[in-house]
Design a protein around this motif. Structure first.
Motif, PDB file in Angstrom:
ATOM      1  N   VAL A  64       0.840  -1.200   0.000  1.00  0.00           N
ATOM      2  CA  VAL A  64       0.000   0.000   0.000  1.00  0.00           C
ATOM      3  C   VAL A  64       0.875   1.250   0.000  1.00  0.00           C
ATOM      4  CG1 VAL A  64      -1.629   1.360   1.347  1.00  0.00           C
ATOM      5  CG2 VAL A  64      -1.981  -1.105   1.103  1.00  0.00           C
ATOM      6  N   GLU A  65       1.858   1.282   0.902  1.00  0.00           N
ATOM      7  CA  GLU A  65       2.758   2.431   0.966  1.00  0.00           C
ATOM      8  C   GLU A  65       3.573   2.569  -0.315  1.00  0.00           C
ATOM      9  OE1 GLU A  65       5.143   1.854   4.405  1.00  0.00           O
ATOM     10  OE2 GLU A  65       3.479   2.085   5.827  1.00  0.00           O
ATOM     11  N   LEU A  66       4.046   1.450  -0.830  1.00  0.00           N
ATOM     12  CA  LEU A  66       4.828   1.480  -2.071  1.00  0.00           C
ATOM     13  C   LEU A  66       4.004   2.009  -3.226  1.00  0.00           C
ATOM     14  CD1 LEU A  66       7.278  -1.283  -3.220  1.00  0.00           C
ATOM     15  CD2 LEU A  66       5.662  -0.332  -4.852  1.00  0.00           C
ATOM     16  N   LEU A  67       2.756   1.557  -3.309  1.00  0.00           N
ATOM     17  CA  LEU A  67       1.887   1.985  -4.400  1.00  0.00           C
ATOM     18  C   LEU A  67       1.564   3.474  -4.302  1.00  0.00           C
ATOM     19  CD1 LEU A  67       0.220   1.164  -6.873  1.00  0.00           C
ATOM     20  CD2 LEU A  67      -1.654   0.555  -5.338  1.00  0.00           C
ATOM     21  N   ALA A 121       7.654   2.670 -14.020  1.00  0.00           N
ATOM     22  CA  ALA A 121       8.476   1.456 -13.972  1.00  0.00           C
ATOM     23  C   ALA A 121       9.769   1.707 -13.190  1.00  0.00           C
ATOM     24  CB  ALA A 121       8.792   0.986 -15.392  1.00  0.00           C
ATOM     25  N   PHE A 122      10.403   2.842 -13.463  1.00  0.00           N
ATOM     26  CA  PHE A 122      11.663   3.165 -12.775  1.00  0.00           C
ATOM     27  C   PHE A 122      11.431   3.428 -11.291  1.00  0.00           C
ATOM     28  CE2 PHE A 122      14.615   6.424 -11.237  1.00  0.00           C
ATOM     29  CZ  PHE A 122      15.825   5.773 -11.430  1.00  0.00           C
ATOM     30  N   VAL A 123      10.419   4.246 -10.977  1.00  0.00           N
ATOM     31  CA  VAL A 123      10.167   4.632  -9.585  1.00  0.00           C
ATOM     32  C   VAL A 123       9.730   3.434  -8.750  1.00  0.00           C
ATOM     33  CG1 VAL A 123       8.648   5.986  -8.095  1.00  0.00           C
ATOM     34  CG2 VAL A 123       9.662   7.040 -10.114  1.00  0.00           C
ATOM     35  N   SER A 124       8.794   2.645  -9.281  1.00  0.00           N
ATOM     36  CA  SER A 124       8.303   1.488  -8.518  1.00  0.00           C
ATOM     37  C   SER A 124       9.409   0.460  -8.296  1.00  0.00           C
ATOM     38  CB  SER A 124       7.116   0.852  -9.243  1.00  0.00           C
ATOM     39  OG  SER A 124       7.479   0.453 -10.558  1.00  0.00           O
ATOM     40  N   SER A 125      10.306   0.301  -9.290  1.00  0.00           N
ATOM     41  CA  SER A 125      11.440  -0.625  -9.116  1.00  0.00           C
ATOM     42  C   SER A 125      12.356  -0.143  -7.995  1.00  0.00           C
ATOM     43  CB  SER A 125      12.228  -0.745 -10.425  1.00  0.00           C
ATOM     44  OG  SER A 125      11.425  -1.281 -11.457  1.00  0.00           O
ATOM     45  N   TYR A 128      10.649  -0.688  -4.692  1.00  0.00           N
ATOM     46  CA  TYR A 128      10.556  -2.120  -4.374  1.00  0.00           C
ATOM     47  C   TYR A 128      11.892  -2.642  -3.850  1.00  0.00           C
ATOM     48  CZ  TYR A 128       9.336  -7.039  -4.777  1.00  0.00           C
ATOM     49  OH  TYR A 128       9.078  -8.347  -4.503  1.00  0.00           O
ATOM     50  N   LYS A 129      13.001  -2.123  -4.397  1.00  0.00           N
ATOM     51  CA  LYS A 129      14.316  -2.541  -3.924  1.00  0.00           C
ATOM     52  C   LYS A 129      14.566  -2.070  -2.490  1.00  0.00           C
ATOM     53  CE  LYS A 129      16.515  -2.623  -8.486  1.00  0.00           C
ATOM     54  NZ  LYS A 129      17.523  -1.979  -9.377  1.00  0.00           N
ATOM     55  N   HIS A 130      13.919  -0.952  -2.132  1.00  0.00           N
ATOM     56  CA  HIS A 130      14.107  -0.393  -0.792  1.00  0.00           C
ATOM     57  C   HIS A 130      12.830  -0.541   0.048  1.00  0.00           C
ATOM     58  CE1 HIS A 130      17.116   1.622  -3.340  1.00  0.00           C
ATOM     59  NE2 HIS A 130      17.863   1.687  -2.248  1.00  0.00           N
ATOM     60  N   TYR A 135      10.262   4.064   6.204  1.00  0.00           N
ATOM     61  CA  TYR A 135      10.128   5.518   6.310  1.00  0.00           C
ATOM     62  C   TYR A 135      10.307   6.227   4.967  1.00  0.00           C
ATOM     63  CZ  TYR A 135      10.446   4.612  11.301  1.00  0.00           C
ATOM     64  OH  TYR A 135      10.214   4.145  12.573  1.00  0.00           O
ATOM     65  N   LEU A 136      10.933   5.552   3.997  1.00  0.00           N
ATOM     66  CA  LEU A 136      11.208   6.194   2.706  1.00  0.00           C
ATOM     67  C   LEU A 136       9.923   6.537   1.976  1.00  0.00           C
ATOM     68  CD1 LEU A 136      13.197   7.109   0.534  1.00  0.00           C
ATOM     69  CD2 LEU A 136      13.200   4.757  -0.338  1.00  0.00           C
ATOM     70  N   THR A 137       9.027   5.568   1.821  1.00  0.00           N
ATOM     71  CA  THR A 137       7.775   5.812   1.099  1.00  0.00           C
ATOM     72  C   THR A 137       6.893   6.805   1.854  1.00  0.00           C
ATOM     73  OG1 THR A 137       6.853   3.824   2.163  1.00  0.00           O
ATOM     74  CG2 THR A 137       7.756   3.571  -0.060  1.00  0.00           C
TER      75      THR A 137
END
Length: 370
Positions: A64-67, A121-125, A128-130, A135-137
């Motif tokens: 959810v936070e990533l999205l 694509a770039f941002v979600s990748s 996802y790696k982090h 706290y980042l998202t």
């Protein structure tokens, strides 16, 4: 796309000839799309989560936070990149004496999805790696939300744009809802054998329809800004629901434009069809009947959209609202829904006809385009 149309209208009506006024109009429009992009980014994430819940998938709060973070930063960067590109195109077209309506709007529509998907694509990748850094998202979401008051202050420099910020949310949100129904149709059909290849044709039919109706809407809006005042329709456009023949079959300039745009549908789709066949030939239905149905569906989609553009612009102008901001979101959303629905019917009818003929599951030799 609405930014491109608004800037084109401003250029055609001489609103950005003065350098100081040009800076004010451009800065307020860019700030407006940043506010809209941030809010719509959050709404898109919420919509995706709701659609996922409808599919009975469990909600993972990390996802959810990533999205949310991916949606917000993608919307922000895409809006900024497209905004700057549209400013350059409109100003350049104005200096060259070319009508920006014919250039800026289709380029915005064409590059919008490409730029947005590339950034997403770039941002979600990256996120996802982090994903372990919780706290980042959260920091990204808070930071972009905190910028909204700054954009609002910039928008306040231009009262007409401030009015769009106050009252222009309903078209954007409703257009997003309408487009989501098209996405639901695609989601329900894409995995079925009889709809194989539909994922390739969907962006084509939706994109072409959206491009053409956006151009027509922008041209009619510019025409009204040049020859009338908001709230007052010209005598020859007093009828809110014009006869379809008057939309396509008269010598009036908007009717001529509609005919030209409609004439581009068949050759344009044939070119795209041939390119798809060369790249993904195994996914193209090997049936001449499908090509006929596909072209008829495309013509039907664009015809309906062009007529609705004429009607909606007249009704919007009568209400003293800006057609660029209130009509284009509705029409592009309807274009997505109509395109997806009609394309589904094309695949379904083609499959039924082949089933009755005993050809279901049998492909013709891929020796050339159908």
């Amino acid at each position: 796309m609405t930014l491109a149309s608004r800037l084109s209208t401003a250029a055609n009506t001489g609103q950005i000839d003065d350098t100081q006024e040009q800076h004010r109009v451009i800065s307020s429009n860019l700030a407006l799309i940043q506010v809209q992009a941030t809010v719509v980014g959050f709404l898109a994430a919420v919509a995706a989560l709701l659609l996922g819940a409808m599919s009975r998938e469990e909600l993972d709060f990390v996802k959810v936070e990533l999205l949310c973070a991916s949606s917000v930063i993608t919307a922000f960067l895409a809006a900024f990149a497209l905004g700057m590109l549209m400013v350059c195109i409109v100003i350049g077209a104005r200096k060259l004496g070319v009508n920006p309506d014919n250039i800026a709007t289709p380029i915005a529509a064409s590059l919008g999805d490409l730029i947005t998907l590339s950034i997403l694509a770039f941002v979600s990748s990256f996120f996802y790696k982090h994903k372990d850094n919780r706290y980042l998202t959260l920091l990204v979401c808070i930071s972009f939300t905190a910028l909204i008051p700054l954009w609002v202050l910039i928008v306040k420099q231009n009262p007409p744009i401030m009015r769009i910020l106050k009252f222009g949310w309903f078209p954007i949100i409703l257009a997003m809802v309408i487009s989501s129904f098209g996405g639901l149709i695609l989601n329900k059909t894409i995995s079925k054998q009889q709809f194989q290849g539909m994922a390739i044709f969907t962006p084509i039919i939706c994109g072409v329809g959206g491009n053409l109706v956006a151009i027509q809407t922008s041209r009619i809006s510019t025409y009204l800004h040049m020859w009338s005042t908001p709230g007052v329709l010209p005598l020859w456009m007093k009828q809110y629901w014009p006869n379809p023949c008057s939309t396509f079959c008269t010598s009036e300039i908007n009717s001529i434009s509609a005919r030209v745009l409609l004439s581009l549908v068949v050759p344009g789709h044939l070119i795209f069809f041939y390119i798809i066949y060369l790249v993904e030939g195994h996914l193209v239905p090997q049936s001449k009947m499908f090509v006929v149905f596909y072209l008829l569906a495309s013509l039907m989609q664009v015809t309906i959209l062009l007529y609705l553009a004429e009607v909606m612009v007249r009704l919007t102008w009568h209400q003293a609202l800006d057609p660029d901001s209130h009509c284009i979101p509705y029409l592009t959303g309807l274009g997505d829904l109509l395109g997806t629905g009609l394309l589904t019917l094309c695949f379904l009818i083609n499959w039924l006809l082949r089933s009755e003929a005993g050809l279901d599951g049998i492909s013709d030799p891929a020796s050339g385009p159908p």
